[in-house]
Design an enzyme around this catalytic site. Structure first.
Site, PDB file in Angstrom:
ATOM      1  N   CYS A  44       1.126  -1.218  -0.286  1.00 34.81           N
ATOM      2  CA  CYS A  44      -0.287  -0.078  -0.023  1.00 34.81           C
ATOM      3  C   CYS A  44       0.552   1.346  -0.095  1.00 34.81           C
ATOM      4  O   CYS A  44       0.697   1.930  -1.022  1.00 34.81           O
ATOM      5  CB  CYS A  44      -0.825  -0.121   0.966  1.00 34.81           C
ATOM      6  N   CYS A  49      -1.371   1.359  -3.179  1.00 37.25           N
ATOM      7  CA  CYS A  49      -2.383   3.067  -3.338  1.00 37.25           C
ATOM      8  C   CYS A  49      -1.855   3.915  -2.689  1.00 37.25           C
ATOM      9  O   CYS A  49      -2.055   5.151  -3.229  1.00 37.25           O
ATOM     10  CB  CYS A  49      -3.037   2.806  -1.465  1.00 37.25           C
ATOM     11  N   LYS A  52       0.023   5.399  -5.930  1.00 32.51           N
ATOM     12  CA  LYS A  52      -0.869   5.198  -7.203  1.00 32.51           C
ATOM     13  C   LYS A  52      -1.654   6.404  -6.988  1.00 32.51           C
ATOM     14  O   LYS A  52      -2.236   7.522  -8.137  1.00 32.51           O
ATOM     15  CB  LYS A  52      -1.676   4.228  -7.212  1.00 32.51           C
ATOM     16  N   TYR A 180      -8.484  -3.606 -11.449  1.00 28.77           N
ATOM     17  CA  TYR A 180      -8.338  -2.684 -10.996  1.00 28.77           C
ATOM     18  C   TYR A 180      -6.821  -1.622 -11.278  1.00 28.77           C
ATOM     19  O   TYR A 180      -6.991  -0.495 -11.281  1.00 28.77           O
ATOM     20  CB  TYR A 180      -7.795  -2.145  -9.063  1.00 28.77           C
ATOM     21  N   GLU A 184      -6.343   1.615 -13.727  1.00 23.16           N
ATOM     22  CA  GLU A 184      -6.032   2.831 -13.242  1.00 23.16           C
ATOM     23  C   GLU A 184      -4.629   3.392 -13.647  1.00 23.16           C
ATOM     24  O   GLU A 184      -4.644   4.625 -13.867  1.00 23.16           O
ATOM     25  CB  GLU A 184      -5.937   2.127 -12.096  1.00 23.16           C
ATOM     26  N   HIS A 438     -26.185  21.643  -1.356  1.00 20.24           N
ATOM     27  CA  HIS A 438     -26.669  22.147  -2.606  1.00 20.24           C
ATOM     28  C   HIS A 438     -25.356  22.960  -3.033  1.00 20.24           C
ATOM     29  O   HIS A 438     -25.056  23.597  -2.139  1.00 20.24           O
ATOM     30  CB  HIS A 438     -27.889  22.732  -3.186  1.00 20.24           C
ATOM     31  N   GLU A 443     -25.844  15.546  -3.473  1.00 22.99           N
ATOM     32  CA  GLU A 443     -27.357  15.348  -3.546  1.00 22.99           C
ATOM     33  C   GLU A 443     -27.750  14.423  -4.797  1.00 22.99           C
ATOM     34  O   GLU A 443     -29.072  14.506  -3.581  1.00 22.99           O
ATOM     35  CB  GLU A 443     -27.389  16.772  -3.728  1.00 22.99           C
TER      36      GLU A 443
HETATM   37  P1  NDP Z   1      -7.549  -8.119 -10.597  1.00 20.42           P
HETATM   38  O1  NDP Z   1      -7.788  -9.610 -10.075  1.00 20.42           O
HETATM   39  O2  NDP Z   1      -8.732  -6.732  -9.671  1.00 20.42           O
HETATM   40  O3  NDP Z   1      -7.723  -8.197 -12.273  1.00 20.42           O
HETATM   41  C1  NDP Z   1      -6.259  -9.402 -12.846  1.00 20.42           C
HETATM   42  C2  NDP Z   1      -7.216  -8.785 -14.235  1.00 20.42           C
HETATM   43  O4  NDP Z   1      -6.171  -9.670 -14.795  1.00 20.42           O
HETATM   44  C3  NDP Z   1      -9.109  -9.181 -14.767  1.00 20.42           C
HETATM   45  O5  NDP Z   1      -8.510  -8.847 -15.486  1.00 20.42           O
HETATM   46  C4  NDP Z   1      -8.413 -10.436 -14.931  1.00 20.42           C
HETATM   47  O6  NDP Z   1      -9.247 -11.147 -16.205  1.00 20.42           O
HETATM   48  C5  NDP Z   1      -6.934 -10.401 -15.895  1.00 20.42           C
HETATM   49  N1  NDP Z   1      -5.876 -12.052 -15.845  1.00 20.42           N
HETATM   50  C6  NDP Z   1      -5.918 -12.134 -14.803  1.00 20.42           C
HETATM   51  N2  NDP Z   1      -5.307 -13.794 -16.250  1.00 20.42           N
HETATM   52  C7  NDP Z   1      -5.176 -12.976 -16.566  1.00 20.42           C
HETATM   53  C8  NDP Z   1      -4.298 -13.959 -18.155  1.00 20.42           C
HETATM   54  N3  NDP Z   1      -3.786 -14.617 -17.858  1.00 20.42           N
HETATM   55  N4  NDP Z   1      -4.493 -13.323 -19.633  1.00 20.42           N
HETATM   56  C9  NDP Z   1      -5.102 -12.237 -19.696  1.00 20.42           C
HETATM   57  N5  NDP Z   1      -5.768 -11.744 -18.769  1.00 20.42           N
HETATM   58  C10 NDP Z   1      -6.101 -12.456 -16.764  1.00 20.42           C
HETATM   59  O7  NDP Z   1      -6.109  -7.731 -10.006  1.00 20.42           O
HETATM   60  P2  NDP Z   1      -5.731  -6.343 -10.649  1.00 20.42           P
HETATM   61  O8  NDP Z   1      -3.844  -6.915 -10.682  1.00 20.42           O
HETATM   62  O9  NDP Z   1      -5.627  -5.779 -11.238  1.00 20.42           O
HETATM   63  O10 NDP Z   1      -5.037  -6.541  -8.508  1.00 20.42           O
HETATM   64  C11 NDP Z   1      -5.284  -6.835  -7.837  1.00 20.42           C
HETATM   65  C12 NDP Z   1      -6.198  -6.959  -6.453  1.00 20.42           C
HETATM   66  O11 NDP Z   1      -5.223  -5.551  -5.666  1.00 20.42           O
HETATM   67  C13 NDP Z   1      -7.571  -6.149  -6.606  1.00 20.42           C
HETATM   68  O12 NDP Z   1      -8.680  -6.933  -6.739  1.00 20.42           O
HETATM   69  C14 NDP Z   1      -7.695  -4.892  -5.471  1.00 20.42           C
HETATM   70  O13 NDP Z   1      -8.628  -5.899  -4.594  1.00 20.42           O
HETATM   71  C15 NDP Z   1      -6.561  -4.513  -5.261  1.00 20.42           C
HETATM   72  N6  NDP Z   1      -6.245  -2.832  -5.321  1.00 20.42           N
HETATM   73  C16 NDP Z   1      -7.714  -2.499  -5.134  1.00 20.42           C
HETATM   74  C17 NDP Z   1      -6.542  -1.482  -5.623  1.00 20.42           C
HETATM   75  C18 NDP Z   1      -7.598  -0.272  -5.006  1.00 20.42           C
HETATM   76  O14 NDP Z   1      -8.326   0.014  -4.048  1.00 20.42           O
HETATM   77  N7  NDP Z   1      -8.225   1.450  -5.056  1.00 20.42           N
HETATM   78  C19 NDP Z   1      -6.263  -0.601  -6.614  1.00 20.42           C
HETATM   79  C20 NDP Z   1      -5.438  -1.472  -6.896  1.00 20.42           C
HETATM   80  C21 NDP Z   1      -5.581  -3.093  -6.675  1.00 20.42           C
HETATM   81  P3  NDP Z   1     -10.989 -11.679 -15.963  1.00 20.42           P
HETATM   82  O15 NDP Z   1     -11.423  -9.898 -14.708  1.00 20.42           O
HETATM   83  O16 NDP Z   1     -11.508 -12.211 -17.078  1.00 20.42           O
HETATM   84  O17 NDP Z   1     -10.709 -12.462 -14.818  1.00 20.42           O
END
Ligand code: NDP
Length: 453
Positions: A44, A49, A52, A180, A184, A438, A443
């Site tokens: 984080c 976080c 980012k 996510y 982002e 407002h 709102e």
């Molecule tokens: P996520 O699990 O959110 O997303 C992973 C993405 O990669 C999905 O779209 C998934 O597709 C795709 N994917 C997975 N495997 C493959 C593959 N082999 N080939 C192609 N595409 C693939 O992971 P992130 O890395 O984005 O983030 C991890 C976690 O970190 C998040 O889930 C969240 O909990 C946390 N996070 C929170 C944030 C916040 O609060 N603002 C900011 C950043 C991270 P599919 O959907 O089809 O499975």
């Protein structure tokens, strides 16, 4: 080899959850050590976080400058420039400041910080280098690490870890993934002037979010010029002199200066010796724990990303507090994973709490859906073509608001307040009887009168 007897608790990993557990336990009088091999504050603070969000702020400045003209400000185009190394350096200074604060917090709580890589020798012994430390309780809070799909050319791929220290920005970048981190970083790169292509393997990115939110975000990101390509994946990457050739599953070939994978994160359990100890992992590689964070070895607990609960800092912190209370307090306390609010800091932001419309229908609720889709006031004078979406999912029988979803400026800030109402079981009638502030965007959440479905 020396033997350091007598900790009540050794926490492995000084991330958000581990630090909170260590501090709270020490404050309750326990003798606590935390072992950390990398940086204080974990993902984080260092590569998640916090940096980012700083990059997101930086990326939004160009739009603010563009909007200024509508408010009478004249900003000469040739008088404006952006320097990426300055942003990275300033971000690094801030992260170092936070690292220091984490160190001070641990020190003032009386927690011993042990630098190095830990493994668990037996149910009550942690080894770091040539030192053995014994403890009544051991908690694994080692977090998670980005996963890069195993394709030819994967060594060319960067993850979020490296993106935070990129020496220079490319002219074009490919972001692989649809969660996510992918959306982002696509927003950050595009906002900073990098032509950005996001590749997602499914029909529509942000799986698990409300369908309207996903479509609306798609529409707004496309308007900002981000090239979103769905139903496609990367098959291989070839490195050429100054660029990469990205070969896609649909036969298309992209030439780019950078490929970033944001394709999920795995539990970071390497070298801990869990298998030797008989600590069970599930199919996704996360440590299996019971409701009280206990692994299959009673003295060893685990929390945070490594156990596969929602990978969110506030979740890990809450787990740290619950576990501390269970181990060294009154032995009570449970986690409540319902209605966890969350934000995605893409451009515009997404904020969400509670059930999506799809989840609510699947759970058998008969629903009233309220939606508002408007241009935020700030953009009227600037003429920016950006819209904001707000949506309430309401149970028709009980009138309870089951979910609130938003895509628009400051969505995270707005949804945090609504999360309290939803957690408290507020009804739509109570939303309606709440005065609006407002003029704000927020709102709209208390003035949506007529259901759209
Ligand atoms: P996520 O699990 O959110 O997303 C992973 C993405 O990669 C999905 O779209 C998934 O597709 C795709 N994917 C997975 N495997 C493959 C593959 N082999 N080939 C192609 N595409 C693939 O992971 P992130 O890395 O984005 O983030 C991890 C976690 O970190 C998040 O889930 C969240 O909990 C946390 N996070 C929170 C944030 C916040 O609060 N603002 C900011 C950043 C991270 P599919 O959907 O089809 O499975």
């Amino acid at each position: 080899m020396s033997d350091n007897q007598g900790f009540d608790l050794i926490v492995i990993g000084a991330g958000s959850g581990g630090v909170r557990l260590a501090r709270m336990s020490a404050q309750k009088g326990a003798r606590v050590a935390v072992v950390e091999s990398r940086y204080l504050g974990g993902t984080c603070v260092n590569v998640g976080c916090v940096p980012k969000k700083l990059f997101v702020y930086g990326a939004h400045v160009q739009e603010d400058l563009d909007d200024a003209a509508g408010y009478g400000w004249r900003i000469p185009k040739d008088g404006v420039s952006f320097d990426w190394p300055t942003l990275v350096a300033n971000k690094n200074t801030e992260i170092e400041r936070l690292n220091g604060i984490y160190g001070q917090l641990l020190e003032s709580a009386g927690v011993e910080v042990i630098r190095g890589t830990a493994s668990i020798r037996d149910a009550n012994t942690v080894v770091v280098g040539d030192q053995h430390y014994s403890a009544k309780h051991i908690t694994v809070a080692t977090g998670s690490w980005p996963v890069v799909p195993d394709i030819p050319g994967k060594e060319c791929i960067l993850t979020s870890n490296e993106m935070f220290y990129l020496p220079q920005l490319p002219r074009h970048a490919v972001v692989w993934g649809g969660g996510y981190i992918a959306v982002e970083f696509a927003g950050i790169l595009s906002g900073l002037g990098v032509k950005t292509t996001l590749l997602y393997r499914g029909d529509l990115f942000l799986r698990g979010f409300d369908e309207d939110v996903r479509r609306f975000t798609e529409q707004e990101m496309r308007k900002k010029g981000i090239d979103l390509q769905f139903n496609v994946t990367i098959e291989s990457i070839e490195a050429h002199n100054a660029h990469y050739q990205v070969n896609l599953s649909d036969g298309e070939v992209l030439e780019t200066g950078l490929v970033m994978a944001a394709t999920g994160r795995r539990a970071l359990v390497d070298g801990l010796g869990l298998a030797e100890l008989g600590i069970e992992l599930n199919a996704s590689g996360h440590i299996v724990v019971d409701d009280h964070f206990q692994t299959s070895v009673p003295s060893v607990t685990a929390l945070g990303d490594v156990i596969g609960t929602p990978q969110l800092t506030p979740v890990a912190i809450a787990q740290g507090m619950v576990l501390s209370r269970r181990l060294f307090g009154d032995g009570q306390g449970e986690m409540d994973y319902s209605a966890i609010p969350t934000a995605v800091f893409c451009q515009p932001n997404i904020g969400t709490v509670g059930l999506t419309e799809e989840e609510a229908r699947k759970a058998g609720h008969s629903l009233r859906i309220y939606k508002s889709d408007f241009r935020p006031m700030k953009y009227t004078l600037s003429g920016r073509d950006e819209r904001c979406l707000m949506k309430l999912v309401v149970d028709d029988q009980t009138d309870k608001v089951l979910g609130a979803h938003m895509v628009g400026p400051d969505a995270g800030e707005i949804i945090q307040g609504l999360a309290v109402a939803i957690k408290a079981g507020a009804t739509k009638a109570q939303f309606d009887s709440t005065m609006g502030i407002h003029p704000t965007s927020a709102e709209e959440f208390v003035t949506m009168r007529d259901p759209v479905a």
